[in-house]
Scaffold this motif. Structure first.
Motif, short mmCIF file in Angstrom:
data_model
loop_
_atom_site.label_atom_id
_atom_site.label_comp_id
_atom_site.label_asym_id
_atom_site.label_seq_id
_atom_site.Cartn_x
_atom_site.Cartn_y
_atom_site.Cartn_z
N ALA A 3 31.18 31.30 11.71
CA ALA A 3 30.45 32.24 12.58
C ALA A 3 29.09 31.71 12.97
N ASP A 4 28.49 30.86 12.13
CA ASP A 4 27.17 30.34 12.49
C ASP A 4 27.23 29.28 13.60
N GLY A 5 28.47 28.95 14.02
CA GLY A 5 28.62 28.03 15.14
C GLY A 5 28.54 28.71 16.49
N PHE A 6 28.59 30.06 16.49
CA PHE A 6 28.46 30.80 17.74
C PHE A 6 27.00 30.82 18.18
N PRO A 7 26.77 30.88 19.48
CA PRO A 7 25.39 30.98 19.99
C PRO A 7 24.83 32.38 19.74
N PRO A 8 23.51 32.57 19.87
CA PRO A 8 22.89 33.89 19.64
C PRO A 8 23.09 34.85 20.81
N ALA A 9 24.31 35.06 21.21
CA ALA A 9 24.61 35.96 22.32
C ALA A 9 24.46 37.41 21.87
N ASP A 10 24.30 38.29 22.84
CA ASP A 10 24.14 39.71 22.52
C ASP A 10 25.46 40.36 22.11
N TYR A 11 26.56 39.81 22.56
CA TYR A 11 27.88 40.28 22.13
C TYR A 11 28.86 39.13 22.31
N ILE A 12 29.77 38.98 21.35
CA ILE A 12 30.78 37.92 21.42
C ILE A 12 32.15 38.56 21.34
N ALA A 13 32.90 38.49 22.44
CA ALA A 13 34.21 39.12 22.56
C ALA A 13 35.29 38.08 22.24
N LEU A 14 35.96 38.28 21.13
CA LEU A 14 36.94 37.30 20.66
C LEU A 14 38.38 37.78 20.82
N GLY A 15 39.26 36.82 20.93
CA GLY A 15 40.69 37.08 20.96
C GLY A 15 41.41 36.10 20.05
N THR A 29 32.52 34.70 25.00
CA THR A 29 33.90 34.99 24.64
C THR A 29 34.46 33.84 23.81
N GLY A 30 35.65 34.03 23.33
CA GLY A 30 36.31 32.96 22.59
C GLY A 30 37.74 33.35 22.25
N HIS A 31 38.58 32.34 22.10
CA HIS A 31 39.95 32.58 21.66
C HIS A 31 40.24 31.56 20.57
N LEU A 32 39.98 31.97 19.34
CA LEU A 32 40.08 31.06 18.20
C LEU A 32 40.16 31.87 16.91
N THR A 33 40.28 31.16 15.80
CA THR A 33 40.29 31.79 14.48
C THR A 33 38.94 31.57 13.83
N ALA A 34 38.23 32.64 13.58
CA ALA A 34 36.95 32.55 12.86
C ALA A 34 37.22 32.61 11.36
N LEU A 35 36.40 31.92 10.61
CA LEU A 35 36.59 31.88 9.16
C LEU A 35 36.46 33.27 8.55
N GLY A 36 37.36 33.57 7.62
CA GLY A 36 37.27 34.82 6.87
C GLY A 36 37.92 36.02 7.49
N ILE A 77 27.24 25.93 27.14
CA ILE A 77 27.49 27.06 28.04
C ILE A 77 26.40 28.11 27.88
N TYR A 78 26.00 28.36 26.64
CA TYR A 78 24.96 29.38 26.40
C TYR A 78 23.64 28.95 27.03
N SER A 120 35.19 20.90 14.96
CA SER A 120 34.27 22.02 14.77
C SER A 120 32.95 21.76 15.48
N ASP A 121 32.43 20.54 15.35
CA ASP A 121 31.17 20.19 16.02
C ASP A 121 31.31 20.21 17.54
N ALA A 122 32.49 19.78 18.04
CA ALA A 122 32.71 19.76 19.49
C ALA A 122 32.77 21.17 20.05
N ILE A 123 33.43 22.08 19.34
CA ILE A 123 33.49 23.48 19.80
C ILE A 123 32.11 24.10 19.76
N LYS A 124 31.37 23.82 18.69
CA LYS A 124 30.00 24.35 18.57
C LYS A 124 29.12 23.83 19.70
N ALA A 125 29.25 22.54 20.02
CA ALA A 125 28.44 21.95 21.09
C ALA A 125 28.81 22.54 22.45
N HIS A 126 30.10 22.83 22.64
CA HIS A 126 30.53 23.43 23.92
C HIS A 126 29.92 24.82 24.08
#
Length: 458
Positions: free
Chosen positions: A233-245, A206-213, A168-169, A158-164
């Protein structure tokens, strides 16, 4: 800047032996029409273009043809790799598709700059900056360490994905600053271009993962088995839009309007019939203000799920037309469409097959007693109707009753055989072969219990 967010096409899916080719082609045709009508600047496909790592040739052809047709509309396409996609399959045409306004990000790499993409608007300027993050494989961001517990691995991933995401952001923020600085320099030299828009360039992730909830469906494959249940969800950066799959039901994440799953464009399992399929259109004005509008997608193949006992199933099946009725309609259309008094060769031709597609059915039969001829009974009920039963399930009514009883019992009140029989009651053993298998399972269990008793006696 106008962006269309979609995901989880799963081209080439084999659905209970049925091909989804026609449905996918209808969706792609509709998508091209929407892109042209809505004047979309960029399309983001957030993973799982294909259903398998070795998609059939028609699926690859469909994908490539879509890229060609989209390039004629001067629209940028960004394809992100998903957990179903093969990195090598997506990368094999990456350089070629780059000549057709298409960016393919199959996997994460050490060169993070490749994952920061400038999306141009109708004026040719930078309308948005994209943090193009595909499905993140643990081996790409994490090194396994000896002695780690499952909880340690979960936290580390989880920390590694958040850091990535954060890395990028940050690169995207720096890219936006350089664009704004460059624009300011030009303005200082007497250029009259308005640089205020550059300061408000939106950043999209963007992202391709399972978000909690989130609400999942049967066709969603687990991607971090045994380690990460979901990404907070709090692991995502403060982007203006996050497109997930990855999740096939369209939905917001953590009640945040700007963090969304677009969902798959067609139902990939019967339990997805409960949700309306859609794509998401996101528009940013010159001040960076966004509007998010989901656009519904029609169902290109009739599908339905029926539940109840046999009598209820029989009643529900009456809503589907009889095959004879379809043929009569075709005959009437053929005869009435001919010349006066029917004096035409067309009138003598046999009627064409019905154009009405058969409805694919999933039937859940609720039965208290064991039904050895369930499949034959359903076949009799559906005979003559324009339906095809792709999935037949027996609702485990006994399982619910058994579990309720277990809640009021303790192990001290039960023998090993009682516990084993309650577990067997949760399974289906329909048909002669399954009954023989059940007998062998019971015999094996009896032998194990007897062996344990003998060892305890010693």
């Amino acid at each position: 800047m106008k962006i269309l967010h979609t995901s989880d096409w799963h081209l080439g899916q084999n659905f209970f032996t049925k091909s989804r080719k026609d449905e996918h082609q209808a969706f792609l045709d509709l998508l091209l029409d929407v892109i042209q009508a809505q004047k979309i600047d960029a399309v983001i496909v957030a993973g799982d273009i294909f259903d398998t790592g070795t998609p059939p040739s028609y699926a690859r052809q469909m994908y490539n043809q879509f890229v060609v047709e989209l390039s004629k509309l001067t629209c940028t396409l960004v394809v992100l790799g998903g957990n179903h996609d093969s990195v090598s399959t997506l990368n094999e045409s990456k350089q070629l598709l780059a000549c057709l306004h298409t960016h393919v990000i199959a996997n994460t790499t050490d060169d993070m700059e490749q994952q920061v993409i400038e999306l141009t608007d109708t004026t040719g300027g930078v309308g948005a900056i994209l943090c193009a993050i595909p499905f993140i494989r643990p081996r790409d961001v994490l090194q396994s360490r000896a002695g780690e517990t499952s909880e340690d691995k979960k936290i580390a991933l989880s920390d590694a994905i958040k850091a990535h995401y954060a890395s990028i952001y940050q690169l995207a923020v720096e890219r936006r600053s350089r664009i704004a600085h460059s624009s300011t320099g030009k303005a200082a030299q007497g250029n009259n271009n308005d640089d205020s828009s550059h300061a408000s360039i939106p950043i999209i992730a963007t992202g391709h993962l399972t978000a909690l909830g989130v609400s999942q469906s049967e066709s969603v494959r687990e991607i971090y088995i045994g380690t990460l249940d979901g990404f907070a969800a709090d692991g995502f950066p403060p982007a203006d839009y996050i497109a997930l799959g990855h999740i096939h039901r369209p939905q917001m994440v953590a009640k945040s309007e700007h963090i969304r799953y677009s969902g798959s464009p067609i139902p990939l399992s019967f339990d997805e019939l409960k949700s309306q399929k859609q794509v998401v259109i996101v528009e940013f004005d010159q001040q960076g203000q966004r509007s998010i509008v989901p656009m519904n997608i029609p169902m290109f193949q009739p599908m339905a799920m029926l539940k109840g006992d046999l009598q209820s199933i029989k009643a529900q099946l009456t809503q589907f037309p009889l095959l004879n009725d379809d043929k009569k309609c075709d005959i009437n259309r053929t005869v009435n469409g001919g010349a006066v008094d029917g004096k035409t060769d067309d009138a003598n031709k046999p009627p064409e097959p019905t154009s009405v597609k058969p409805t694919w059915l999933c039937i859940h039969v609720d039965a208290q007693d064991y039904l050895s001829d369930l499949q034959q009974s359903i076949q009799t009920l559906t005979e003559g109707r324009n339906v095809e039963v792709l999935q037949l399930r027996r609702t485990r009514a006994r399982a619910s009753q058994s579990l309720n009883q277990v809640n009021n019992e303790t192990l001290a009140e039960l023998t090993p055989f009682d516990v084993f029989e309650k577990r067997l009651a949760l399974e289906n053993f329909e048909g002669e072969q399954e009954q023989q298998r059940l007998t062998k399972i019971r015999h094996t269990f009896n032998e194990i219990v007897e062996e344990v008793h003998q060892q305890e006696a010693k």
